[in-house]
Design a protein around this motif. Structure first.
Motif, PDB file in Angstrom:
ATOM      1  N   ASN A 290     -13.625  -6.055  -9.198  1.00 57.29           N
ATOM      2  CA  ASN A 290     -12.572  -4.764  -8.248  1.00 57.29           C
ATOM      3  C   ASN A 290     -12.032  -3.636  -8.904  1.00 57.29           C
ATOM      4  O   ASN A 290     -11.633  -2.346  -8.458  1.00 57.29           O
ATOM      5  CB  ASN A 290     -11.119  -5.437  -8.425  1.00 57.29           C
ATOM      6  CG  ASN A 290     -10.737  -6.571  -6.773  1.00 57.29           C
ATOM      7  OD1 ASN A 290     -12.244  -6.375  -6.216  1.00 57.29           O
ATOM      8  ND2 ASN A 290     -10.085  -7.026  -6.722  1.00 57.29           N
TER       9      ASN A 290
ATOM     10  N   ARG B   7     -12.805  -0.039  -7.216  1.00 57.84           N
ATOM     11  CA  ARG B   7     -12.037   1.061  -7.279  1.00 57.84           C
ATOM     12  C   ARG B   7     -12.560   2.425  -7.729  1.00 57.84           C
ATOM     13  O   ARG B   7     -12.360   3.288  -7.142  1.00 57.84           O
ATOM     14  CB  ARG B   7     -10.686   0.318  -7.586  1.00 57.84           C
ATOM     15  CG  ARG B   7      -9.487   1.365  -8.068  1.00 57.84           C
ATOM     16  CD  ARG B   7      -8.835   2.070  -9.673  1.00 57.84           C
ATOM     17  NE  ARG B   7      -7.644   2.668  -9.500  1.00 57.84           N
ATOM     18  CZ  ARG B   7      -8.120   3.744  -8.904  1.00 57.84           C
ATOM     19  NH1 ARG B   7      -8.908   4.608  -9.591  1.00 57.84           N
ATOM     20  NH2 ARG B   7      -7.104   4.956  -9.240  1.00 57.84           N
TER      21      ARG B   7
ATOM     22  N   PRO C 119      -0.623   0.098  -5.610  1.00 54.07           N
ATOM     23  CA  PRO C 119      -1.559  -1.204  -6.022  1.00 54.07           C
ATOM     24  C   PRO C 119      -2.800  -0.108  -5.760  1.00 54.07           C
ATOM     25  O   PRO C 119      -3.231  -1.425  -5.637  1.00 54.07           O
ATOM     26  CB  PRO C 119      -1.472  -1.403  -4.274  1.00 54.07           C
ATOM     27  CG  PRO C 119       0.303  -1.229  -4.051  1.00 54.07           C
ATOM     28  CD  PRO C 119       0.620   0.163  -4.862  1.00 54.07           C
ATOM     29  N   LEU C 120      -2.849   0.640  -5.963  1.00 49.34           N
ATOM     30  CA  LEU C 120      -4.303   1.218  -6.201  1.00 49.34           C
ATOM     31  C   LEU C 120      -4.770   1.800  -7.456  1.00 49.34           C
ATOM     32  O   LEU C 120      -5.097   2.431  -7.944  1.00 49.34           O
ATOM     33  CB  LEU C 120      -4.637   2.582  -4.854  1.00 49.34           C
ATOM     34  CG  LEU C 120      -4.491   1.509  -3.547  1.00 49.34           C
ATOM     35  CD1 LEU C 120      -5.380   3.555  -2.712  1.00 49.34           C
ATOM     36  CD2 LEU C 120      -6.049   1.144  -3.280  1.00 49.34           C
TER      37      LEU C 120
ATOM     38  N   ILE D 200      -3.794  -3.095  -9.473  1.00 50.82           N
ATOM     39  CA  ILE D 200      -5.476  -4.161  -9.540  1.00 50.82           C
ATOM     40  C   ILE D 200      -5.713  -5.566 -10.189  1.00 50.82           C
ATOM     41  O   ILE D 200      -5.689  -6.127  -9.487  1.00 50.82           O
ATOM     42  CB  ILE D 200      -6.716  -3.153  -8.693  1.00 50.82           C
ATOM     43  CG1 ILE D 200      -6.161  -2.543  -8.190  1.00 50.82           C
ATOM     44  CG2 ILE D 200      -7.874  -3.695  -8.204  1.00 50.82           C
ATOM     45  CD1 ILE D 200      -6.822  -1.026  -7.953  1.00 50.82           C
TER      46      ILE D 200
ATOM     47  N   ASN E 239      -1.404  -7.059   5.295  1.00 49.65           N
ATOM     48  CA  ASN E 239      -2.812  -5.699   4.770  1.00 49.65           C
ATOM     49  C   ASN E 239      -2.518  -5.160   5.923  1.00 49.65           C
ATOM     50  O   ASN E 239      -2.859  -3.719   6.215  1.00 49.65           O
ATOM     51  CB  ASN E 239      -3.709  -5.352   3.752  1.00 49.65           C
ATOM     52  CG  ASN E 239      -3.052  -5.699   2.220  1.00 49.65           C
ATOM     53  OD1 ASN E 239      -1.996  -5.054   1.545  1.00 49.65           O
ATOM     54  ND2 ASN E 239      -3.066  -6.314   1.516  1.00 49.65           N
TER      55      ASN E 239
ATOM     56  N   LEU F 255      -7.337  -1.717  -0.543  1.00 52.62           N
ATOM     57  CA  LEU F 255      -6.896  -3.010  -1.032  1.00 52.62           C
ATOM     58  C   LEU F 255      -7.461  -4.132  -0.021  1.00 52.62           C
ATOM     59  O   LEU F 255      -7.265  -4.717  -0.628  1.00 52.62           O
ATOM     60  CB  LEU F 255      -5.027  -3.492  -0.688  1.00 52.62           C
ATOM     61  CG  LEU F 255      -4.030  -2.637  -1.425  1.00 52.62           C
ATOM     62  CD1 LEU F 255      -2.480  -2.666  -1.161  1.00 52.62           C
ATOM     63  CD2 LEU F 255      -4.295  -2.639  -2.331  1.00 52.62           C
TER      64      LEU F 255
ATOM     65  N   HIS G  21      -9.192  -7.744  -2.033  1.00 48.60           N
ATOM     66  CA  HIS G  21      -8.538  -9.169  -1.664  1.00 48.60           C
ATOM     67  C   HIS G  21     -10.112  -9.685  -0.984  1.00 48.60           C
ATOM     68  O   HIS G  21     -10.745 -11.289  -1.874  1.00 48.60           O
ATOM     69  CB  HIS G  21      -7.827  -9.481  -0.022  1.00 48.60           C
ATOM     70  CG  HIS G  21      -6.437  -9.006  -0.923  1.00 48.60           C
ATOM     71  ND1 HIS G  21      -5.415 -10.271  -0.702  1.00 48.60           N
ATOM     72  CD2 HIS G  21      -6.071  -8.038  -0.958  1.00 48.60           C
ATOM     73  CE1 HIS G  21      -4.626  -9.178  -0.606  1.00 48.60           C
ATOM     74  NE2 HIS G  21      -4.264  -8.711  -0.991  1.00 48.60           N
TER      75      HIS G  21
END
Length: 134
Positions: free
Chosen positions: A21, A25, A40-41, A46, A90, A113, A117
């Motif tokens: 992840n 990103r 959240p980013l 994360i 989301n 997001l 997941h």
């Protein structure tokens, strides 16, 4: 299935998922401009939320293995259902980002997001399923 392999497989699933992840990103940030201030980013959240989610998946698998003779297939079903359920909020926030409890989200940000997941879910299901075989 070798139940003794579950703790190691769960730890690896957590590590692989967090790493994947964070790499995703970085790659996505090259092509998508993340909203400034949308926590959240950022890498910390994360990593933490990926760790929590994947560790819970490992714990569920371990608990199922304690009470079921063959927990692999039921775990996979539960894990896929949990993954689908985890993206629903989301998806809703993509349609109406103003509903989010955190400021700064955009439909695209909530879509990213969902990608995280899916990455963590697929890795966790795959690693726990494969690494616990005899």
């Amino acid at each position: 299935m070798d139940r003794n392999k579950i703790p190691r497989a769960a730890a690896l699933a957590v590590g692989y998922s967090v790493a994947a992840n964070l790499i995703a990103r970085q790659l996505l940030s090259l092509v998508i401009e993340f909203p400034p201030g949308f926590l959240p980013l950022t890498p910390g959240p994360i990593a933490v939320f990926t760790l929590i989610g994947t560790a819970l998946g490992g714990l569920v698998f371990w608990l199922m293995a304690r009470v079921m003779p063959n927990p692999l297939r039921p775990f996979q079903v539960i894990a896929w259902v949990a993954l689908v359920l985890s993206v629903l909020p989301n998806l809703a926030l993509m349609g109406n980002p103003q509903m989010a409890p955190m400021p700064g989200g955009t439909p695209q940000a909530f879509g990213v997001l969902i990608v995280f997941h899916v990455i963590a879910g697929v890795i966790t299901i795959f690693v726990l399923s494969r690494m616990t075989r005899e």
